[in-house]
Motif scaffolding. Structure first.
Motif, PDB file in Angstrom:
ATOM      1  N   THR A  16       0.860  -1.193   0.000  1.00 30.94           N
ATOM      2  CA  THR A  16       0.000   0.000   0.000  1.00 30.94           C
ATOM      3  C   THR A  16       0.890   1.234   0.000  1.00 30.94           C
ATOM      4  O   THR A  16       2.043   1.169   0.420  1.00 30.94           O
ATOM      5  CB  THR A  16      -0.901   0.067   1.257  1.00 30.94           C
ATOM      6  N   THR A  17       0.358   2.349  -0.418  1.00 32.05           N
ATOM      7  CA  THR A  17       1.135   3.600  -0.424  1.00 32.05           C
ATOM      8  C   THR A  17       1.219   4.156   0.993  1.00 32.05           C
ATOM      9  O   THR A  17       0.320   3.924   1.811  1.00 32.05           O
ATOM     10  CB  THR A  17       0.469   4.665  -1.319  1.00 32.05           C
ATOM     11  N   ASP A  18       2.296   4.895   1.270  1.00 38.31           N
ATOM     12  CA  ASP A  18       2.448   5.552   2.565  1.00 38.31           C
ATOM     13  C   ASP A  18       3.068   6.934   2.332  1.00 38.31           C
ATOM     14  O   ASP A  18       4.288   7.103   2.398  1.00 38.31           O
ATOM     15  CB  ASP A  18       3.347   4.682   3.474  1.00 38.31           C
ATOM     16  N   PRO A  19       2.209   7.941   2.043  1.00 35.49           N
ATOM     17  CA  PRO A  19       2.726   9.265   1.667  1.00 35.49           C
ATOM     18  C   PRO A  19       3.588   9.907   2.749  1.00 35.49           C
ATOM     19  O   PRO A  19       4.465  10.706   2.441  1.00 35.49           O
ATOM     20  CB  PRO A  19       1.443  10.091   1.461  1.00 35.49           C
ATOM     21  N   GLU A  20       3.354   9.574   4.023  1.00 42.53           N
ATOM     22  CA  GLU A  20       4.104  10.205   5.119  1.00 42.53           C
ATOM     23  C   GLU A  20       5.288   9.369   5.587  1.00 42.53           C
ATOM     24  O   GLU A  20       5.867   9.658   6.641  1.00 42.53           O
ATOM     25  CB  GLU A  20       3.165  10.421   6.341  1.00 42.53           C
ATOM     26  N   LEU A  21       5.606   8.314   4.881  1.00 41.50           N
ATOM     27  CA  LEU A  21       6.685   7.416   5.296  1.00 41.50           C
ATOM     28  C   LEU A  21       7.975   8.182   5.616  1.00 41.50           C
ATOM     29  O   LEU A  21       8.342   9.117   4.908  1.00 41.50           O
ATOM     30  CB  LEU A  21       6.946   6.426   4.159  1.00 41.50           C
ATOM     31  N   TYR A  22       8.641   7.805   6.701  1.00 39.24           N
ATOM     32  CA  TYR A  22       9.944   8.399   7.051  1.00 39.24           C
ATOM     33  C   TYR A  22      10.927   7.246   7.180  1.00 39.24           C
ATOM     34  O   TYR A  22      10.693   6.169   6.642  1.00 39.24           O
ATOM     35  CB  TYR A  22       9.786   9.210   8.344  1.00 39.24           C
ATOM     36  N   PHE A  23      11.978   7.400   7.924  1.00 32.42           N
ATOM     37  CA  PHE A  23      12.916   6.287   8.036  1.00 32.42           C
ATOM     38  C   PHE A  23      12.505   5.342   9.142  1.00 32.42           C
ATOM     39  O   PHE A  23      11.888   5.720  10.095  1.00 32.42           O
ATOM     40  CB  PHE A  23      14.331   6.815   8.300  1.00 32.42           C
TER      41      PHE A  23
END
Ligand code: KG4
Ligand code: ZN
Length: 365
Positions: free
Chosen positions: A358-365
């Motif tokens: 799924t997409t995760d627009p706010e993904l960080y490390f």
């Protein structure tokens, strides 16, 4: 192993094929289309337009990358299936509408071709652009990722073991370049324009602040520097004042430098050179400090801002002085592309079932 990469996190639509042999990456194709010129009127990316263009470009870009990379026609399914091992796709961070196009395309291909799919963090993709042209990078490494939305310093102990040392508290370095360029009337991306104007300037002519340079820890802050540039520039060129009443600054007008005398042009060059110098000094000093503290073998630079020549040169010189090996991708591989996504997938090969991506627009490390 042969991997097809797909990247659609923002305004670039890209597909690439890489082949790994003895841990060396060979770049077989890397097709990139961009909707950048469609956003020129507004000075920034319009997510809705970016997403629509992703849809329009996705299939032709994919077709070209597969045909060039695998040396067969896109319709020759058997040939594709016998050459390709996996599909890698960016699932975040980015614009939701844009990300969806790449992710849904990759999921469909994974299902239809029955090939494993590896979801990739876009920022980690930027880091692995370094391995496309260099197979002799020694770890551990300190990594600086500098793009339009990120300024992150990380410690890469080994593949898959990444520790965030610090990020920006406000604006990213690229954002600072972009907003300062916008004040002068230049569209996104402003970094290359500031770098061009800076070429004929004196980098010590304006004493702009070096935010957080002497503070221990590895966080950054560039909004104060941006404001200092804005205030100084407006004081010298009052005509720019009317353009800063809102975030919608410079882009409404013709570029300021076009209407200036030679001495005005020189002042703008000095302002840009001083701004660029302040940004570079902070980035290099903090990164070298982290490299010394963690006693790493290499320093890696990546992200769109890594295309800046003075930043590359300064890093190269300072790393040599301190006995660190320094790596940076070629300029074309610094900005968004799918080859870096495929490379990241090879070194962090964790395939999942297509239905789980799924997409995760706010993904960080
Ligand atoms: O990585 P990227 O292509 O997209 C993001 O993921 O953000 O980075 C774009 C950023 C923009 O802020 C752009 O101004 C900056 O990279 N940039 C540069 C240069 N080329 C691109 N900044 C300074 N000097 C450059 N030569
Ligand atoms: Zn990027």
């Amino acid at each position: 192993m042969t991997i097809l990469g797909i990247e659609t996190s923002c305004d670039e639509t890209s597909a690439a094929v890489i082949q790994e042999e003895d841990n060396k990456i060979h770049l077989l194709s890397n097709t990139i289309a961009t909707s950048l010129n469609l956003h020129a009127k507004t000075g920034g990316i319009i997510p809705e337009i970016a997403a629509r263009e992703q849809v329009a470009y996705m299939i032709p870009v994919l077709e070209e990358a597969v045909e060039k990379g695998l040396n067969c026609k896109f319709k020759e399914k058997d040939k594709i299936l016998s050459s390709l091992d996996a599909i890698a796709v960016t699932y975040g961070p980015g614009l939701i509408g844009s990300l969806l196009v790449g992710v849904e395309t990759a999921k469909t291909l994974s299902l239809v071709w029955n090939k494993p799919i590896v979801p990739v963090n876009h920022m980690i993709g930027h880091i692995y652009a370094n391995w496309i042209e260099n197979s002799d990078i020694l770890l551990p490494a300190v990594v600086l990722v500098v793009s339009g939305g990120h300024t992150d310093l990380l410690l890469l102990k080994k593949h898959g073991l990444l520790q965030l040392l610090g990020g920006t508290r406000d604006d990213a370095a690229g954002e600072c370049f972009d907003k300062c360029a916008r004040l002068l009337g230049y569209n996104y991306p402003g970094g290359p324009k500031i770098a061009e104007l800076a070429q004929s300037g004196d980098l010590n002519s304006f004493p702009f602040p070096r935010p957080m340079i002497s503070i221990h820890g590895y966080e950054f802050s560039f909004s104060g520097l941006k404001t200092a540039f804005l205030n100084t520039t407006q004081e010298l060129f009052p005509i720019l004042r009317k353009n800063t009443s809102s975030e919608k600054i410079g882009w409404q007008q013709a570029a300021l430098t076009d209407s200036l005398s030679n001495s005005g042009k020189k002042t703008i060059a000095n302002l840009c050179a001083s701004l660029q110098n302040a940004i570079i000094e902070v980035l290099v000093k903090k990164t070298i400090h982290a490299a010394q503290k963690y006693q790493v073998k290499s320093i890696l630079l990546s992200g769109g801002v890594a295309a800046n020549q003075l930043l590359r040169d300064t890093f190269s010189q300072e790393s040599k002085k301190q006995n660190f090996r320094f790596f940076v991708p070629s300029k074309k591989l610094c900005t968004d592309n799918a080859a870096m996504v495929a490379s990241a997938a090879y070194f962090n090969f964790h395939p999942v079932d297509w239905a789980e991506v799924t997409t995760d627009p706010e993904l960080y490390f």
